[in-house]
Design an enzyme around this catalytic site. Sequence first.
Site, PDB file in Angstrom:
ATOM      1  NE  ARG A  37      -4.305  -1.495   1.872  1.00 57.69           N
ATOM      2  CZ  ARG A  37      -5.224  -1.780   2.769  1.00 57.69           C
ATOM      3  NH1 ARG A  37      -5.068  -1.415   4.021  1.00 57.69           N
ATOM      4  NH2 ARG A  37      -6.321  -2.413   2.422  1.00 57.69           N
ATOM      5  CE  LYS A 198     -20.058 -19.013   7.335  1.00 57.68           C
ATOM      6  NZ  LYS A 198     -20.215 -18.455   8.660  1.00 57.68           N
ATOM      7  N   GLY A 355     -11.181  -9.515   0.111  1.00 59.18           N
ATOM      8  CA  GLY A 355     -10.979 -10.661   1.010  1.00 59.18           C
ATOM      9  C   GLY A 355      -9.738 -11.461   0.653  1.00 59.18           C
ATOM     10  N   GLY A 378     -12.568  -4.236   1.943  1.00 61.44           N
ATOM     11  CA  GLY A 378     -13.961  -3.829   2.172  1.00 61.44           C
ATOM     12  C   GLY A 378     -14.486  -2.840   1.140  1.00 61.44           C
TER      13      GLY A 378
HETATM   14  P1  AMP Z   1     -14.357 -15.320   1.549  1.00 66.97           P
HETATM   15  O1  AMP Z   1     -13.595 -14.563   2.600  1.00 66.97           O
HETATM   16  O2  AMP Z   1     -15.824 -15.329   1.732  1.00 66.97           O
HETATM   17  O3  AMP Z   1     -13.926 -14.959   0.151  1.00 66.97           O
HETATM   18  O4  AMP Z   1     -13.971 -16.848   1.773  1.00 66.97           O
HETATM   19  C1  AMP Z   1     -12.694 -17.349   1.575  1.00 66.97           C
HETATM   20  C2  AMP Z   1     -12.588 -18.669   2.264  1.00 66.97           C
HETATM   21  O5  AMP Z   1     -13.498 -19.592   1.712  1.00 66.97           O
HETATM   22  C3  AMP Z   1     -11.225 -19.308   2.116  1.00 66.97           C
HETATM   23  O6  AMP Z   1     -10.631 -19.365   3.385  1.00 66.97           O
HETATM   24  C4  AMP Z   1     -11.519 -20.708   1.583  1.00 66.97           C
HETATM   25  O7  AMP Z   1     -10.761 -21.708   2.207  1.00 66.97           O
HETATM   26  C5  AMP Z   1     -12.970 -20.885   1.909  1.00 66.97           C
HETATM   27  N1  AMP Z   1     -13.618 -21.877   1.039  1.00 66.97           N
HETATM   28  C6  AMP Z   1     -13.733 -21.836  -0.284  1.00 66.97           C
HETATM   29  N2  AMP Z   1     -14.355 -22.933  -0.737  1.00 66.97           N
HETATM   30  C7  AMP Z   1     -14.650 -23.691   0.337  1.00 66.97           C
HETATM   31  C8  AMP Z   1     -15.310 -24.941   0.517  1.00 66.97           C
HETATM   32  N3  AMP Z   1     -15.790 -25.636  -0.523  1.00 66.97           N
HETATM   33  N4  AMP Z   1     -15.443 -25.409   1.778  1.00 66.97           N
HETATM   34  C9  AMP Z   1     -14.955 -24.696   2.815  1.00 66.97           C
HETATM   35  N5  AMP Z   1     -14.328 -23.519   2.716  1.00 66.97           N
HETATM   36  C10 AMP Z   1     -14.177 -23.012   1.481  1.00 66.97           C
END
Ligand code: AMP
Length: 397
Positions: A37, A198, A355, A378
């Site tokens: 950054r 999620k 993320g 964010g």
């Molecule tokens: P996010 O911060 O919502 O982008 O989520 C990223 C996280 O999702 C990472 O730590 C991944 O390990 C997790 N992730 C992605 N696919 C899966 C899956 N099929 N089962 C569990 N965790 C997952």
Amino acid sequence: MSAFRTIDDLAVEGKRVLVRVDFNVPAKDGVVTDATRIERALPAIEELSKKGAKIILLSHFGRPGGKRDEKESLRPVAKKLEALLGRKIAFADDCIGEAAASIAEAMKNGDVAMFENTRFHKGEEKNDPDFVKALAANGDLYVNDAFSAAHRAHASTEGLAHLLPAAAGRAMEKELAYLAAALAAPQRPLICIVGGAKVSTKIELLLNLVGKADMLVVGGGMANTFLFAKGTPVGKSLCEPDLAATAREIMETARAKGCDIVLPDDVVVAKEFKANAAHEVRASDAVKADEMILDIGPDSVDAIAAKIESAKTLVWNGPLGAFETTPFDTATVEAARFAAKRVKAGKLVAVAGGGDTVAALSHAGVEDDFTYVSTAGGAFLEWLEGKDLPGVAALKR
Ligand code: AMP
């Protein structure tokens, strides 16, 4: 002409320019561990210095909650900046009041100074008008080069733009140009890839993207909720059954808007979530009760590659699988490398961020091969949600 005022719109010579940067960088024991950054802010700082401005850098650092906390001092960051710029910079122990004023008064044209953490004052996060005035007292002009803090309407990210002639810095300008090219006026077809854990954290983002994209690939843990919503059993996989209705709504909106939603046809399953766990590829409708989906399968990756090949623009947020744990990084790595190849061939504009996306792309070794990778976190996600970011809105012409 850019939709935002830029440094080109300001006469900066001899002026005290308050430059809001995001120097909230990772640090350990008083040493900066990732200077990305800071490096991105250098072009604006060096340009303003060459043009004879007196540059005063403002930033937040950590979450001191409106009071002084030496653990969250910007001093180590100022040291790093000195090393990167190759010259001394003055540092004021406070961003307002006597300490700040005496540093500002002593500056000569071309000098660079940094003021202490803006979040040592409650007025920063409250965007308190008295605090904004106190900050503005040391500046003639305001440049915001902190896109990553632009989703917050704080004194130094938004308030100042209303008190002083304001413009976007070069890093902010670059980010806005790439974001516009990716989503506001993209070359079509536009493909969006959304992965990650999620659905619950990405509902608004998905609803915004189905209205804009020609193709929307849903991968990662969140794809499980979509499969579940279509009546497919997902065994022990990460899944949010409560969000099945939301997933159905997103799929219906996509249909109504002519957006092709791409869910995995095959998946990689394991019985335990650990590195190199025994795993198998299955059709996505054949997952057993004691299995969990940890990545999307090879046929799905081929299908995504074919879609990427047909697209001119790609926006990517979130990994396609549990990429931190081998071999469940395979789909993310392969799809990212394929996209990078298309960018290198001049066939694709690929913008990614938010993320874990930066970590996933750097794990795939393609962080520098995408057209643009945002480190904004964010702010990048809120932009993907279609929100007007207050720090950006304040710079509109
Ligand atoms: P996010 O911060 O919502 O982008 O989520 C990223 C996280 O999702 C990472 O730590 C991944 O390990 C997790 N992730 C992605 N696919 C899966 C899956 N099929 N089962 C569990 N965790 C997952």
